[in-house]
Design a protein around this motif. Structure first.
Motif, PDB file in Angstrom:
ATOM      1  N   MET A   1       0.849  -0.722   0.006  1.00 40.07           N
ATOM      2  CA  MET A   1      -0.165  -0.030   0.022  1.00 40.07           C
ATOM      3  C   MET A   1       1.543   1.301   0.122  1.00 40.07           C
ATOM      4  SD  MET A   1      -3.495   1.602   3.577  1.00 40.07           S
ATOM      5  CE  MET A   1      -3.853  -0.664   2.973  1.00 40.07           C
ATOM      6  N   HIS A   2       0.436   2.460  -0.358  1.00 40.08           N
ATOM      7  CA  HIS A   2       1.060   3.513  -0.565  1.00 40.08           C
ATOM      8  C   HIS A   2       0.010   4.257   0.015  1.00 40.08           C
ATOM      9  CE1 HIS A   2       3.568   6.920  -2.979  1.00 40.08           C
ATOM     10  NE2 HIS A   2       3.182   7.674  -1.762  1.00 40.08           N
ATOM     11  N   ILE A   3       0.847   4.711   1.578  1.00 45.83           N
ATOM     12  CA  ILE A   3       0.475   6.063   2.465  1.00 45.83           C
ATOM     13  C   ILE A   3       0.855   6.547   2.224  1.00 45.83           C
ATOM     14  CG2 ILE A   3      -0.011   6.428   4.313  1.00 45.83           C
ATOM     15  CD1 ILE A   3       0.967   2.881   5.550  1.00 45.83           C
ATOM     16  N   ARG A   4      -0.393   7.934   2.051  1.00 45.46           N
ATOM     17  CA  ARG A   4       0.245   9.571   2.407  1.00 45.46           C
ATOM     18  C   ARG A   4      -0.030   9.726   3.459  1.00 45.46           C
ATOM     19  NH1 ARG A   4      -1.680  14.067  -2.077  1.00 45.46           N
ATOM     20  NH2 ARG A   4      -1.175  12.479  -3.117  1.00 45.46           N
ATOM     21  N   VAL A   5       1.213  10.488   3.982  1.00 52.24           N
ATOM     22  CA  VAL A   5       0.874  11.346   5.298  1.00 52.24           C
ATOM     23  C   VAL A   5      -0.115  12.451   5.391  1.00 52.24           C
ATOM     24  CG1 VAL A   5       1.703  11.584   7.637  1.00 52.24           C
ATOM     25  CG2 VAL A   5       2.356   9.491   7.115  1.00 52.24           C
TER      26      VAL A   5
ATOM     27  N   ASP B   1       9.184   5.022   9.729  1.00 51.17           N
ATOM     28  CA  ASP B   1       9.225   3.884  10.239  1.00 51.17           C
ATOM     29  C   ASP B   1       9.256   2.766   9.930  1.00 51.17           C
ATOM     30  OD1 ASP B   1      12.220   5.560   9.222  1.00 51.17           O
ATOM     31  OD2 ASP B   1      12.623   5.547  11.760  1.00 51.17           O
ATOM     32  N   HIS B   2       8.463   2.688  10.852  1.00 47.11           N
ATOM     33  CA  HIS B   2       7.128   1.385  11.389  1.00 47.11           C
ATOM     34  C   HIS B   2       6.491   0.822  10.646  1.00 47.11           C
ATOM     35  CE1 HIS B   2       8.507   0.799  15.202  1.00 47.11           C
ATOM     36  NE2 HIS B   2       8.031   2.452  15.653  1.00 47.11           N
ATOM     37  N   LEU B   3       6.016   1.598   9.937  1.00 50.46           N
ATOM     38  CA  LEU B   3       5.338   1.315   8.730  1.00 50.46           C
ATOM     39  C   LEU B   3       6.184   1.102   7.541  1.00 50.46           C
ATOM     40  CD1 LEU B   3       2.709   4.711   8.302  1.00 50.46           C
ATOM     41  CD2 LEU B   3       1.926   2.677   8.802  1.00 50.46           C
TER      42      LEU B   3
ATOM     43  N   ALA C   1       8.454  -1.208   8.085  1.00 52.94           N
ATOM     44  CA  ALA C   1       8.884  -1.984   7.986  1.00 52.94           C
ATOM     45  C   ALA C   1       7.918  -3.157   7.920  1.00 52.94           C
ATOM     46  CB  ALA C   1       8.891  -2.773   9.442  1.00 52.94           C
ATOM     47  N   LEU C   2       6.336  -2.649   7.846  1.00 51.14           N
ATOM     48  CA  LEU C   2       5.754  -3.547   7.499  1.00 51.14           C
ATOM     49  C   LEU C   2       5.609  -4.051   5.956  1.00 51.14           C
ATOM     50  CD1 LEU C   2       2.727  -2.129   9.886  1.00 51.14           C
ATOM     51  CD2 LEU C   2       3.874  -4.057   9.739  1.00 51.14           C
ATOM     52  N   GLY C   3       5.945  -3.055   5.464  1.00 55.46           N
ATOM     53  CA  GLY C   3       5.968  -3.308   4.004  1.00 55.46           C
ATOM     54  C   GLY C   3       5.398  -2.052   2.711  1.00 55.46           C
ATOM     55  N   HIS C   4       4.790  -0.902   3.689  1.00 54.16           N
ATOM     56  CA  HIS C   4       4.217   0.400   2.701  1.00 54.16           C
ATOM     57  C   HIS C   4       5.103   0.552   2.097  1.00 54.16           C
ATOM     58  CE1 HIS C   4       0.315  -1.416   4.028  1.00 54.16           C
ATOM     59  NE2 HIS C   4       0.246  -1.698   5.605  1.00 54.16           N
ATOM     60  N   THR C   5       4.924   1.810   1.340  1.00 54.75           N
ATOM     61  CA  THR C   5       5.282   2.742   0.486  1.00 54.75           C
ATOM     62  C   THR C   5       4.332   3.922   1.112  1.00 54.75           C
ATOM     63  OG1 THR C   5       6.181   2.312  -1.866  1.00 54.75           O
ATOM     64  CG2 THR C   5       5.902   4.065  -1.266  1.00 54.75           C
ATOM     65  N   VAL C   6       5.789   5.017   1.685  1.00 50.88           N
ATOM     66  CA  VAL C   6       5.147   5.819   2.897  1.00 50.88           C
ATOM     67  C   VAL C   6       5.606   7.694   1.825  1.00 50.88           C
ATOM     68  CG1 VAL C   6       4.961   7.530   5.098  1.00 50.88           C
ATOM     69  CG2 VAL C   6       4.829   4.703   4.837  1.00 50.88           C
ATOM     70  N   SER C   7       4.833   8.130   1.824  1.00 47.61           N
ATOM     71  CA  SER C   7       5.104   9.739   1.324  1.00 47.61           C
ATOM     72  C   SER C   7       4.687  10.846   2.332  1.00 47.61           C
ATOM     73  CB  SER C   7       4.308   9.985   0.020  1.00 47.61           C
ATOM     74  OG  SER C   7       3.104   9.705  -0.021  1.00 47.61           O
TER      75      SER C   7
END
Length: 297
Positions: free
Chosen positions: A1-5, A33-35, A37-43
């Motif tokens: 999942m690509h997560i946008r914070v 970092d934790h997200l 580590a779950l395999g998510h992409t974070v921006s």
């Protein structure tokens, strides 16, 4: 999942100051970092602009800071809509619960038949005539179903955003008298802490997911950290004794994750001024991780 914070450091909807630091506290607790580590992409979009309460007039005591809250909600709705249209999962960090007016309006722009799981000690279903405080963070769900002041209900130029029968409140234990009448009138599903005590969190969440996600409709999860007992989450603006335990809250998040219907999430009311060693923000990160796929085994 690509997560946008997306940070929404709004401190206009409640009387007690400090929740504007919430997005930074949650980020500082290691969210990204934790997200990953779950395999998510974070921006990270950063924070939307929110004026300080001291810089704007309070306005009507029945609708405090209405003008800037409407402005912030319009901006946040656009940012959330853009994230969804870009195939990203919007994770919105508050801020007081008035920010959900913008976050959910943004989701509803894309998902027209949206279910809501609202984990909160409060119903947030007041209108200006029933609110004892005039604080808009207690009016957001009512506004989203088209009840109350038209400037709140018509964020984005349309209303209502939600069908009240698709809303489930979990963990309620502090409801105003007029708010109780409105919740009953509009057939909002409310599971109080008494219900959690009687039937257990597993049964309550199974029912909540079935209601909010009926016919495979998408779910927005709104997590107010004051849903937890103050012993677990001391850093919240409106603490109420007798809330969810650590494991009850995690189970709720894990079950929402397992249902595979969640399309967006917001986390609100982390008040770092009242917190102890960032404990509430650290717990918020743990619960976000459970909602986004972390398992014990």
């Amino acid at each position: 999942m690509h997560i946008r914070v997306i940070g929404a450091p709004i401190d206009l909807g409640a009387d007690r100051r400090g929740v504007d630091i919430g997005p930074s506290a949650i980020r500082y607790a290691g969210l990204h970092d934790h997200l990953r580590a779950l395999g998510h992409t974070v921006s990270d979009f950063g924070n939307i602009h929110v004026p300080q309460p001291e810089s704007r007039p309070i306005g009507s005591p029945k609708l405090k800071y209405l003008d800037p809250i409407v402005e912030v909600s319009e901006e946040l709705a656009n940012v959330v809509t853009d994230a969804l249209k870009s195939d990203q999962f919007p994770l919105i960090l508050g801020g007081d619960h008035s920010m959900a007016l913008g976050s959910i309006s943004g989701v509803a722009n894309v998902h027209k038949n949206l279910g809501i799981i609202w984990v909160d000690a409060h119903g947030d279903f007041n209108i200006e005539e029933t609110s004892p405080s005039g604080n808009i963070h207690g009016m957001i769900l009512a506004a989203l179903v088209g009840q109350g002041n038209s400037r709140l209900t018509h964020i984005g130029g349309w209303a209502p955003k939600l069908n009240p029968e698709n809303i489930v409140i979990v963990g309620a234990r502090d409801l105003d008298p007029g708010e109780q009448e409105l919740l009953r009138k509009h057939r909002v599903h409310v599971y109080t802490m008494s219900d959690v005590d009687r039937y257990g969190m597993s049964n309550i969440m199974s029912q909540a997911i079935e209601i909010a996600g009926r016919q495979d409709q998408p779910i927005h999860l709104s997590l107010d950290m004051d849903s937890l007992d103050p012993r677990e989450a001391p850093g919240v603006g409106t603490p109420v004794r007798g809330g969810l335990s650590y494991r009850e809250a995690h189970l709720a998040m894990e079950m929402v994750s397992d249902c595979k219907h969640m399309v967006s999430m917001d986390v609100v009311e982390v008040n770092s001024i009242l917190d102890r060693e960032n404990a509430t923000a650290l717990l918020a990160v743990e619960l976000i991780l459970s909602a986004l796929g972390k398992k014990i085994l």
